[in-house]
Design a protein around this motif. Structure first.
Motif, PDB file in Angstrom:
ATOM      1  N   TYR A  64       0.967  -1.204  -0.205  1.00 47.12           N
ATOM      2  CA  TYR A  64       0.111   0.249   0.309  1.00 47.12           C
ATOM      3  C   TYR A  64       1.023   1.126   0.146  1.00 47.12           C
ATOM      4  CZ  TYR A  64      -3.819  -3.243   0.983  1.00 47.12           C
ATOM      5  OH  TYR A  64      -5.201  -4.385   1.653  1.00 47.12           O
ATOM      6  N   GLN A  65       0.127   2.507  -0.367  1.00 51.51           N
ATOM      7  CA  GLN A  65       0.814   3.649   0.168  1.00 51.51           C
ATOM      8  C   GLN A  65       1.943   3.592   1.297  1.00 51.51           C
ATOM      9  OE1 GLN A  65      -1.062   6.892  -1.551  1.00 51.51           O
ATOM     10  NE2 GLN A  65      -1.272   5.471  -3.999  1.00 51.51           N
ATOM     11  N   ASN A  66       1.042   3.298   2.251  1.00 49.45           N
ATOM     12  CA  ASN A  66       1.894   3.695   3.597  1.00 49.45           C
ATOM     13  C   ASN A  66       2.825   3.086   3.958  1.00 49.45           C
ATOM     14  OD1 ASN A  66       0.114   1.619   4.243  1.00 49.45           O
ATOM     15  ND2 ASN A  66      -0.437   1.772   5.847  1.00 49.45           N
ATOM     16  N   GLY A  67       3.336   1.588   2.532  1.00 47.99           N
ATOM     17  CA  GLY A  67       4.212   1.072   2.985  1.00 47.99           C
ATOM     18  C   GLY A  67       4.302  -0.966   2.994  1.00 47.99           C
ATOM     19  N   ASP A  68       2.561  -0.606   4.286  1.00 51.62           N
ATOM     20  CA  ASP A  68       1.928  -2.166   4.243  1.00 51.62           C
ATOM     21  C   ASP A  68       2.616  -3.127   3.299  1.00 51.62           C
ATOM     22  OD1 ASP A  68       2.146  -1.305   7.035  1.00 51.62           O
ATOM     23  OD2 ASP A  68       0.155  -0.673   7.537  1.00 51.62           O
ATOM     24  N   ILE A  69       2.459  -4.489   3.870  1.00 45.96           N
ATOM     25  CA  ILE A  69       2.473  -5.182   2.264  1.00 45.96           C
ATOM     26  C   ILE A  69       1.090  -5.610   2.013  1.00 45.96           C
ATOM     27  CG2 ILE A  69       3.032  -7.691   2.205  1.00 45.96           C
ATOM     28  CD1 ILE A  69       5.770  -5.714   2.182  1.00 45.96           C
ATOM     29  N   ILE A  70       0.915  -5.536   0.857  1.00 44.57           N
ATOM     30  CA  ILE A  70      -0.540  -6.674   0.375  1.00 44.57           C
ATOM     31  C   ILE A  70      -0.523  -7.697   1.112  1.00 44.57           C
ATOM     32  CG2 ILE A  70      -2.232  -6.822  -0.938  1.00 44.57           C
ATOM     33  CD1 ILE A  70      -1.687  -3.488  -2.526  1.00 44.57           C
ATOM     34  N   GLY A  71      -1.111  -8.381   1.425  1.00 34.63           N
ATOM     35  CA  GLY A  71      -1.173  -9.668   1.948  1.00 34.63           C
ATOM     36  C   GLY A  71       0.388  -9.887   2.880  1.00 34.63           C
ATOM     37  N   THR A  72       1.350 -11.429   2.371  1.00 28.17           N
ATOM     38  CA  THR A  72       1.451 -11.545   3.232  1.00 28.17           C
ATOM     39  C   THR A  72       3.198 -12.012   2.378  1.00 28.17           C
ATOM     40  OG1 THR A  72       1.221 -14.227   2.192  1.00 28.17           O
ATOM     41  CG2 THR A  72       0.896 -13.623   4.378  1.00 28.17           C
ATOM     42  N   GLU A  73       3.878 -11.645   2.832  1.00 26.08           N
ATOM     43  CA  GLU A  73       5.663 -12.424   2.079  1.00 26.08           C
ATOM     44  C   GLU A  73       5.613 -12.771   1.824  1.00 26.08           C
ATOM     45  OE1 GLU A  73       9.094 -10.816   4.442  1.00 26.08           O
ATOM     46  OE2 GLU A  73       8.135  -8.054   4.655  1.00 26.08           O
ATOM     47  N   LEU A  74       6.833 -13.820   0.565  1.00 24.11           N
ATOM     48  CA  LEU A  74       6.949 -14.747   0.010  1.00 24.11           C
ATOM     49  C   LEU A  74       7.982 -15.580   0.771  1.00 24.11           C
ATOM     50  CD1 LEU A  74       8.687 -13.202  -3.487  1.00 24.11           C
ATOM     51  CD2 LEU A  74       5.553 -14.300  -3.292  1.00 24.11           C
ATOM     52  N   PRO A  75       7.702 -16.414   0.526  1.00 25.49           N
ATOM     53  CA  PRO A  75       8.941 -18.092   2.090  1.00 25.49           C
ATOM     54  C   PRO A  75       9.690 -17.378   1.722  1.00 25.49           C
ATOM     55  CG  PRO A  75       6.695 -18.400   0.440  1.00 25.49           C
ATOM     56  CD  PRO A  75       6.911 -17.687   0.104  1.00 25.49           C
ATOM     57  N   ALA A  76      10.562 -17.659   2.939  1.00 25.26           N
ATOM     58  CA  ALA A  76      11.619 -16.623   3.412  1.00 25.26           C
ATOM     59  C   ALA A  76      12.290 -19.007   2.629  1.00 25.26           C
ATOM     60  CB  ALA A  76      11.822 -16.744   4.477  1.00 25.26           C
ATOM     61  N   ASP A  77      12.712 -19.591   2.731  1.00 24.11           N
ATOM     62  CA  ASP A  77      12.964 -20.681   2.974  1.00 24.11           C
ATOM     63  C   ASP A  77      13.005 -20.848   1.195  1.00 24.11           C
ATOM     64  OD1 ASP A  77      10.293 -21.014   3.037  1.00 24.11           O
ATOM     65  OD2 ASP A  77      10.611 -23.071   3.450  1.00 24.11           O
ATOM     66  N   LEU A  78      11.871 -20.598   0.640  1.00 21.28           N
ATOM     67  CA  LEU A  78      11.757 -20.915  -0.968  1.00 21.28           C
ATOM     68  C   LEU A  78      12.937 -19.608  -1.995  1.00 21.28           C
ATOM     69  CD1 LEU A  78       8.221 -21.614  -1.599  1.00 21.28           C
ATOM     70  CD2 LEU A  78      10.221 -23.032  -1.314  1.00 21.28           C
ATOM     71  N   SER A  79      13.506 -20.459  -2.729  1.00 24.14           N
ATOM     72  CA  SER A  79      14.155 -20.090  -3.508  1.00 24.14           C
ATOM     73  C   SER A  79      13.641 -19.258  -5.233  1.00 24.14           C
ATOM     74  CB  SER A  79      15.404 -20.084  -4.315  1.00 24.14           C
ATOM     75  OG  SER A  79      15.559 -21.240  -4.787  1.00 24.14           O
ATOM     76  N   THR A  80      12.442 -20.240  -5.871  1.00 19.43           N
ATOM     77  CA  THR A  80      11.836 -20.238  -6.347  1.00 19.43           C
ATOM     78  C   THR A  80      10.453 -21.106  -6.498  1.00 19.43           C
ATOM     79  OG1 THR A  80      12.825 -22.362  -7.752  1.00 19.43           O
ATOM     80  CG2 THR A  80      13.482 -20.064  -8.390  1.00 19.43           C
ATOM     81  N   SER A  81       9.855 -20.679  -7.074  1.00 17.93           N
ATOM     82  CA  SER A  81       7.673 -20.753  -6.638  1.00 17.93           C
ATOM     83  C   SER A  81       7.115 -20.646  -8.132  1.00 17.93           C
ATOM     84  CB  SER A  81       7.316 -21.141  -5.893  1.00 17.93           C
ATOM     85  OG  SER A  81       5.664 -21.380  -5.716  1.00 17.93           O
ATOM     86  N   THR A  82       6.206 -21.740  -8.743  1.00 17.47           N
ATOM     87  CA  THR A  82       5.164 -21.029  -9.354  1.00 17.47           C
ATOM     88  C   THR A  82       4.084 -20.247  -8.814  1.00 17.47           C
ATOM     89  OG1 THR A  82       3.439 -23.068  -9.601  1.00 17.47           O
ATOM     90  CG2 THR A  82       5.196 -23.267 -10.506  1.00 17.47           C
ATOM     91  N   LEU A  83       3.568 -19.218  -9.511  1.00 15.12           N
ATOM     92  CA  LEU A  83       2.735 -18.836  -9.155  1.00 15.12           C
ATOM     93  C   LEU A  83       1.405 -19.398  -7.758  1.00 15.12           C
ATOM     94  CD1 LEU A  83       2.207 -16.199  -8.581  1.00 15.12           C
ATOM     95  CD2 LEU A  83       0.604 -16.228 -10.755  1.00 15.12           C
ATOM     96  N   GLU A 135      10.859  -8.225  -1.956  1.00 15.37           N
ATOM     97  CA  GLU A 135      10.876  -7.170  -1.715  1.00 15.37           C
ATOM     98  C   GLU A 135       9.970  -6.120  -2.614  1.00 15.37           C
ATOM     99  OE1 GLU A 135      13.849  -5.157  -0.955  1.00 15.37           O
ATOM    100  OE2 GLU A 135      15.035  -6.919  -0.660  1.00 15.37           O
ATOM    101  N   VAL A 136       9.362  -4.740  -2.239  1.00 18.06           N
ATOM    102  CA  VAL A 136       8.238  -3.704  -2.606  1.00 18.06           C
ATOM    103  C   VAL A 136       9.005  -3.712  -4.057  1.00 18.06           C
ATOM    104  CG1 VAL A 136       6.824  -2.535  -2.142  1.00 18.06           C
ATOM    105  CG2 VAL A 136       7.207  -3.585  -0.220  1.00 18.06           C
ATOM    106  N   LEU A 137       8.398  -4.562  -4.809  1.00 18.32           N
ATOM    107  CA  LEU A 137       7.875  -3.405  -5.784  1.00 18.32           C
ATOM    108  C   LEU A 137       7.486  -2.429  -6.476  1.00 18.32           C
ATOM    109  CD1 LEU A 137       9.574  -6.882  -8.189  1.00 18.32           C
ATOM    110  CD2 LEU A 137      11.125  -5.081  -6.684  1.00 18.32           C
TER     111      LEU A 137
END
Length: 302
Positions: A125-144, A201-203
């Motif tokens: 969001y514009q205030n910097g809060d992540i939408i939903g959840t972050e991505l799993p930290a223990d994964l390097s790749t995954s399909t959507l 990272e927020v893109l």
């Protein structure tokens, strides 16, 4: 040096917000990108505003005007025109953090290859809060599909795709009288080819405006039933679980009833489950019609 990334923005009468993206792109710490603006039939001065930006010469801008085809039609055009290795969609009411392009380019140069489909990053969001959840930290790749279906990731994410794959997968269908087909139709096919690199990272900073499709989904269901029924035929095949397959079948039934499609059970790739979904899809179609009538009445009273 040829840019690595195309940032494309479909827009329709969003001159009042498009400047947010422009201002953020001017400030990018890495300028290895092209901004491709697909003007989907705007009549609000978008063309002249963009022309002024082009003449300023601060960033590389390509502008393409077309008659209004809807969001998915604008995406089709973008994918035809993109020439860079990577592409990402930034909507007309969104903008990028100043280091977003640098993070994309760095991630790709370090880890990118033909073995992956691209990069998935975070929306905020514009205030910097992540939408939903972050991505799993223990994964390097995954399909959507695995991120949402298996790892239970929530919320919109930012997708950076290899252009070779967005060009190789089917275009969105255009149905007469309709302006929307779910964008995830194409993402499902890309999922079958390669996984995505995960970038926590927020893109993109997102604002859900009252006239945006995200906040008007029931209205989209009602106005674009052919597009949704078409999408559900694909989604039910690749849904990650029986529960999700049934959910897609229910929506398929609802959309077919709303579009008055004949012989839709015979057309379904999961006929047995579609039969089970019939009563639930019927109820959903009634609910959508009821909400649409209520919306119309409330709009008439204003």
């Amino acid at each position: 040096m040829k840019p690595l990334l195309t940032i494309f923005t479909p827009t329709y009468n969003r001159a009042y917000t498009l400047h947010l993206g422009y201002e953020s792109l001017k400030k990018q710490t890495c300028q290895s990108f092209v901004w491709l603006i697909i003007d989907d039939g705007s009549n609000d001065g978008t063309r002249s505003m963009v022309q002024e930006w082009i003449e300023e010469g601060i960033i590389s801008i390509r502008y393409h005007y077309q008659e209004n085809l809807g969001m998915h039609g604008a995406h089709n055009t973008a994918y035809e025109l993109i020439e860079t290795e990577l592409n990402v969609c930034i909507d007309s009411d969104d903008y990028m953090p100043v280091d977003a392009v640098e993070k994309i380019i760095t991630c790709w140069k370090q880890n990118g290859s033909e073995d992956v489909a691209g990069i998935v990053g975070l929306d905020a969001y514009q205030n910097g809060d992540i939408i939903g959840t972050e991505l799993p930290a223990d994964l390097s790749t995954s399909t959507l599909g695995e991120l949402y279906g298996v790892h239970k990731v929530k919320g919109d994410k930012k997708l950076v795709y290899r252009t070779a794959l967005t060009k190789a997968t089917p275009a969105y269908p255009i149905f007469s009288g309709e302006k929307y087909c779910p964008l995830s139709y194409k993402y499902i096919f890309i999922d079958q080819l390669k996984p995505l690199l995960l970038l926590n990272e927020v893109l993109c900073h997102v604002e859900y405006l009252p006239d945006g499709s995200s906040l008007n989904m029931l209205n989209q269901y009602y106005k674009n039933p052919k597009g949704f029924a078409f999408f559900r035929e694909t989604a039910m095949i690749y849904a990650p679980s029986s529960k999700e397959k049934l959910r897609e079948c229910i929506h398929y039934v609802s959309s077919c009833l709303l579009s008055r499609k004949d012989h839709f059970i015979q057309a379904s790739p999961l006929k047995g489950m579609t039969l089970i979904a019939l009563p639930f899809g019927y109820l959903l179609s009634i609910y959508i019609r009821h909400k649409q009538r209520k919306r119309y009445v409330m709009g008439s009273e204003q």
